[in-house]
Write a protein that holds these residues in place. Structure first.
Motif, short mmCIF file in Angstrom:
data_model
loop_
_atom_site.label_atom_id
_atom_site.label_comp_id
_atom_site.label_asym_id
_atom_site.label_seq_id
_atom_site.Cartn_x
_atom_site.Cartn_y
_atom_site.Cartn_z
N ASP A 112 12.40 -51.13 4.10
CA ASP A 112 12.07 -51.98 2.97
C ASP A 112 10.55 -52.17 2.93
N VAL A 113 10.02 -52.18 1.72
CA VAL A 113 8.59 -52.39 1.50
C VAL A 113 8.44 -53.77 0.87
N TRP A 114 7.60 -54.59 1.49
CA TRP A 114 7.46 -55.99 1.10
C TRP A 114 6.09 -56.27 0.52
N TRP A 115 6.03 -57.27 -0.35
CA TRP A 115 4.76 -57.80 -0.85
C TRP A 115 4.61 -59.21 -0.28
N LEU A 116 3.51 -59.44 0.44
CA LEU A 116 3.23 -60.77 1.00
C LEU A 116 2.48 -61.59 -0.03
N ARG A 117 2.89 -62.83 -0.21
CA ARG A 117 2.19 -63.71 -1.14
C ARG A 117 0.97 -64.37 -0.48
N GLN A 118 0.91 -64.37 0.85
CA GLN A 118 -0.20 -64.99 1.55
C GLN A 118 -1.41 -64.05 1.55
N TYR A 119 -2.54 -64.59 1.90
CA TYR A 119 -3.79 -63.82 2.05
C TYR A 119 -4.19 -63.10 0.76
N GLY A 120 -3.73 -63.58 -0.39
CA GLY A 120 -4.07 -62.89 -1.62
C GLY A 120 -3.16 -61.71 -1.90
N GLY A 121 -2.10 -61.55 -1.12
CA GLY A 121 -1.14 -60.49 -1.35
C GLY A 121 -1.41 -59.25 -0.53
N GLY A 122 -0.39 -58.44 -0.39
CA GLY A 122 -0.54 -57.19 0.31
C GLY A 122 0.80 -56.59 0.66
N ILE A 123 0.82 -55.27 0.85
CA ILE A 123 2.03 -54.56 1.23
C ILE A 123 2.23 -54.70 2.73
N PHE A 124 3.47 -54.94 3.11
CA PHE A 124 3.81 -55.14 4.52
C PHE A 124 5.06 -54.34 4.84
N ILE A 125 4.97 -53.49 5.87
CA ILE A 125 6.12 -52.72 6.33
C ILE A 125 6.24 -52.86 7.84
N PRO A 126 7.14 -53.73 8.30
CA PRO A 126 7.44 -53.77 9.73
C PRO A 126 8.45 -52.68 10.07
N TYR A 137 7.95 -52.99 21.85
CA TYR A 137 8.30 -54.41 21.79
C TYR A 137 9.65 -54.60 21.10
N GLY A 138 10.50 -55.44 21.68
CA GLY A 138 11.84 -55.65 21.17
C GLY A 138 11.89 -56.18 19.75
N GLY A 139 10.87 -56.94 19.34
CA GLY A 139 10.84 -57.48 17.98
C GLY A 139 10.37 -56.49 16.94
N GLY A 140 9.93 -55.32 17.38
CA GLY A 140 9.46 -54.30 16.46
C GLY A 140 7.95 -54.18 16.42
N ARG A 141 7.50 -53.32 15.54
CA ARG A 141 6.07 -53.05 15.37
C ARG A 141 5.73 -53.14 13.89
N TYR A 142 4.44 -53.09 13.59
CA TYR A 142 3.98 -53.07 12.20
C TYR A 142 3.50 -51.66 11.88
N LEU A 143 3.89 -51.20 10.71
CA LEU A 143 3.47 -49.88 10.26
C LEU A 143 2.37 -49.99 9.22
N LEU A 144 2.48 -51.00 8.36
CA LEU A 144 1.51 -51.17 7.29
C LEU A 144 1.37 -52.65 6.99
N ASP A 145 0.13 -53.13 6.92
CA ASP A 145 -0.16 -54.51 6.55
C ASP A 145 -1.49 -54.49 5.81
N THR A 146 -1.42 -54.29 4.49
CA THR A 146 -2.66 -54.09 3.73
C THR A 146 -3.50 -55.35 3.62
N ALA A 147 -2.92 -56.53 3.90
CA ALA A 147 -3.72 -57.75 3.93
C ALA A 147 -4.78 -57.66 5.02
N LYS A 148 -4.54 -56.82 6.02
CA LYS A 148 -5.51 -56.63 7.10
C LYS A 148 -6.24 -55.28 6.96
N GLY A 149 -6.12 -54.66 5.80
CA GLY A 149 -6.85 -53.41 5.57
C GLY A 149 -6.12 -52.16 5.99
N ALA A 150 -4.89 -52.29 6.50
CA ALA A 150 -4.14 -51.14 7.02
C ALA A 150 -3.53 -50.34 5.88
N TRP A 151 -4.32 -49.51 5.26
CA TRP A 151 -3.87 -48.67 4.15
C TRP A 151 -4.33 -47.25 4.43
#
Length: 198
Positions: A112-126, A137-151
């Motif tokens: 699933d591809v998510w849009w975060l409403r925080q930080y002015g928005g951004g795509i988030f894919i855990p 890590y048992g909780g998973g990893r992050y693949l994409l978090d454009t709020a932090k520039g990960a594009w």
């Protein structure tokens, strides 16, 4: 005040790492730049989630070897409208994650591809894959978090996903962080032996 300023600096440096990755024509060389930059931040930056005596400050973060077969462009498939997913983020309040699409992975499974409403928005894919709790890590990893520039790139209908850039959230290292973890729609059975590992 000082911690707020150092957090801004941390985010700027992370975004700068991804700028350098995108400017590098060779994805493997870009990944090497990203790893080196992350190791520098985790070793010495005031906002590092690593404890002062954590041996990873000296050795660097562990990763699986780069695998070019785990980088691909995927179409963003539509999903039905639904209520946002609300995630408790501690002092940062409640994070609203709105589903905007789904990515079909060539290796099997969907994310699933998510849009975060925080930080002015951004795509988030855990990502929580078959290595969770047994290699990562048992909780998973992050693949994409454009709020932090990960594009890493894309178009108006596609995303460039490189599983070699999967990384652990800060809560893996320090319980003072509360991180949104991968929900069921971001869980796949395939073992992704790429990116950051334990």
């Amino acid at each position: 005040m000082i911690s707020s300023l150092t957090l801004v600096d941390w985010r700027q440096r992370v975004a700068g790492l991804y700028d350098a990755v995108r400017a590098q024509p060779d994805p493997h060389a870009g990944w090497d730049l990203w790893r080196t930059g992350r190791d520098e931040l985790f070793a010495s930056h005031p906002q590092t989630p690593l404890a002062a005596d954590d041996p990873l400050r000296g050795s660097g973060l562990p990763y699986w070897p780069y695998d070019p077969a785990l980088r691909f462009d995927v179409e963003l498939e539509p999903v039905p409208e639904s209520e946002p997913r609300l995630v408790d983020a501690g002092d940062d309040g409640t994070i609203q994650m709105h589903p905007i699409g789904r990515a079909v992975l060539p290796i099997g499974g969907t994310l699933d591809v998510w849009w975060l409403r925080q930080y002015g928005g951004g795509i988030f894919i855990p990502l929580r894959d078959g290595t969770a709790g047994d290699g990562s890590y048992g909780g998973g990893r992050y693949l994409l978090d454009t709020a932090k520039g990960a594009w890493l790139g894309g178009t108006d209908r596609t995303l460039t996903l490189d599983l070699n850039f999967a990384y652990h959230p800060s809560c893996r290292y320090d319980p003072r962080w509360q991180c949104p973890l991968a929900p069921p729609g971001n869980t796949i059975d395939v073992r992704v032996e790429a990116g950051e590992r334990l």
